[in-house]
Scaffold this motif. Sequence first.
Motif, short mmCIF file in Angstrom:
data_model
loop_
_atom_site.label_atom_id
_atom_site.label_comp_id
_atom_site.label_asym_id
_atom_site.label_seq_id
_atom_site.Cartn_x
_atom_site.Cartn_y
_atom_site.Cartn_z
N ILE A 1 0.86 -1.20 0.00
CA ILE A 1 0.00 0.00 0.00
C ILE A 1 0.89 1.25 0.00
O ILE A 1 0.66 2.20 -0.76
N GLU A 2 1.92 1.20 0.84
CA GLU A 2 2.84 2.35 0.91
C GLU A 2 3.52 2.60 -0.45
O GLU A 2 3.60 3.73 -0.92
N ARG B 1 1.10 4.21 -2.86
CA ARG B 1 0.87 5.63 -2.54
C ARG B 1 2.07 6.47 -2.95
O ARG B 1 1.92 7.59 -3.45
N ARG B 2 3.25 5.93 -2.77
CA ARG B 2 4.46 6.69 -3.12
C ARG B 2 4.59 6.88 -4.63
O ARG B 2 5.04 7.92 -5.09
N GLU B 3 4.16 5.83 -5.38
CA GLU B 3 4.25 5.91 -6.84
C GLU B 3 3.45 7.09 -7.39
O GLU B 3 3.75 7.63 -8.44
N GLN B 4 2.40 7.45 -6.63
CA GLN B 4 1.55 8.54 -7.11
C GLN B 4 2.16 9.92 -6.88
O GLN B 4 1.63 10.93 -7.30
N TRP C 1 7.19 11.53 2.70
CA TRP C 1 6.22 11.80 3.77
C TRP C 1 5.34 10.57 4.05
O TRP C 1 4.80 10.43 5.14
N ILE C 2 5.23 9.72 3.02
CA ILE C 2 4.33 8.57 3.18
C ILE C 2 5.12 7.43 3.83
O ILE C 2 5.96 6.80 3.20
N SER C 3 4.88 7.23 5.09
CA SER C 3 5.62 6.19 5.79
C SER C 3 4.65 5.45 6.72
O SER C 3 4.14 6.02 7.68
N LEU C 4 4.40 4.19 6.39
CA LEU C 4 3.42 3.43 7.16
C LEU C 4 4.09 2.47 8.15
O LEU C 4 3.44 1.85 8.97
#
Length: 287
Positions: free
Chosen positions: A181-182, A185-188, A197-200
């Motif tokens: 999922i992470e 989201r990062r690919e986008q 910033w996207i860190s799950l």
Amino acid sequence: MQIFVDTADLEEIKEAKSWGIVDGVTTNPSLIKKAVEKLKDKGMEMSMEEYIGEICRAVDGPVSLEVKGIKSDDMVREATILYEKFNHINNNVVIKIPISTAMNEGEELFEGVKAIKELSEKGIPTNATLVMTPCQALLAAKAGASYVSPFLGRVDDYIRERLGMKFDKWDIFDGKLLRSIEEKRREQKNSYDEASWISLSDEGIYDGVELVESIIKIYRAYNYKTKIIAASIRNAMQVRKVAEMGVDIATIPFKVIKEMVSHYKTMEGMCKFTEDVVDEYRAIFEQ
Ligand code: E4P
């Protein structure tokens, strides 16, 4: 893989031992509290010392007993008391020391590490507990811990709590799914800054099973002798995954050991096999 039973309940320990698959026991103050509450309900007939002595006697394998102090000197003193009181019973006491006893920011962080080091120099076996990161496990090994206990379930809890997820204590959590999922989201995102910033995860660890995988890798790289106990286990799936990785030991709650042997189709198969026994076959056993 060795199986330890993760309980201070003597009835559970004895029953699990009767199944022939128990190599040791781990306790902690919360498990002792639970066992004492159960005993009080039943009208406790023995002292705490007698009770712990019984646990040591019941198991032919390491029994982890935890200190209660938070300063290195206190923990070493308590460890010595526990070792002197109980190790002579069955020569199987291991002292659990929290890797760090700090409870708030700014408090001394290295009391646990110092205590482990001192006890290892005295020849008292230790189990570094409350280990939540690979780096804590590295420090435990460097200090000479005999065992290290990464807490799988609590790492899963921490990641899920931070993400605002709802879950029950025994629920399965899949870090691989979280990682994918992470990644999506990062690919986008179009820049490193936005994507970072996207860190799950919990500093690159996506679940408790991955924590164990990382510790195994580190210990193998440097040939550390500290044995890894997968702890805070919540379900049979975690047991399977750490077993596949070749973890030394899993300490497993009584409930999860029962889950390990259960399967719907095994029960269904038993019903059918029992039903299908013909008289000719039954006669073989009648003497
Ligand atoms: C064992 O060594 C640990 O104390 C125990 O596994 C913790 O389990 P919990 O996180 O379910 O309390």
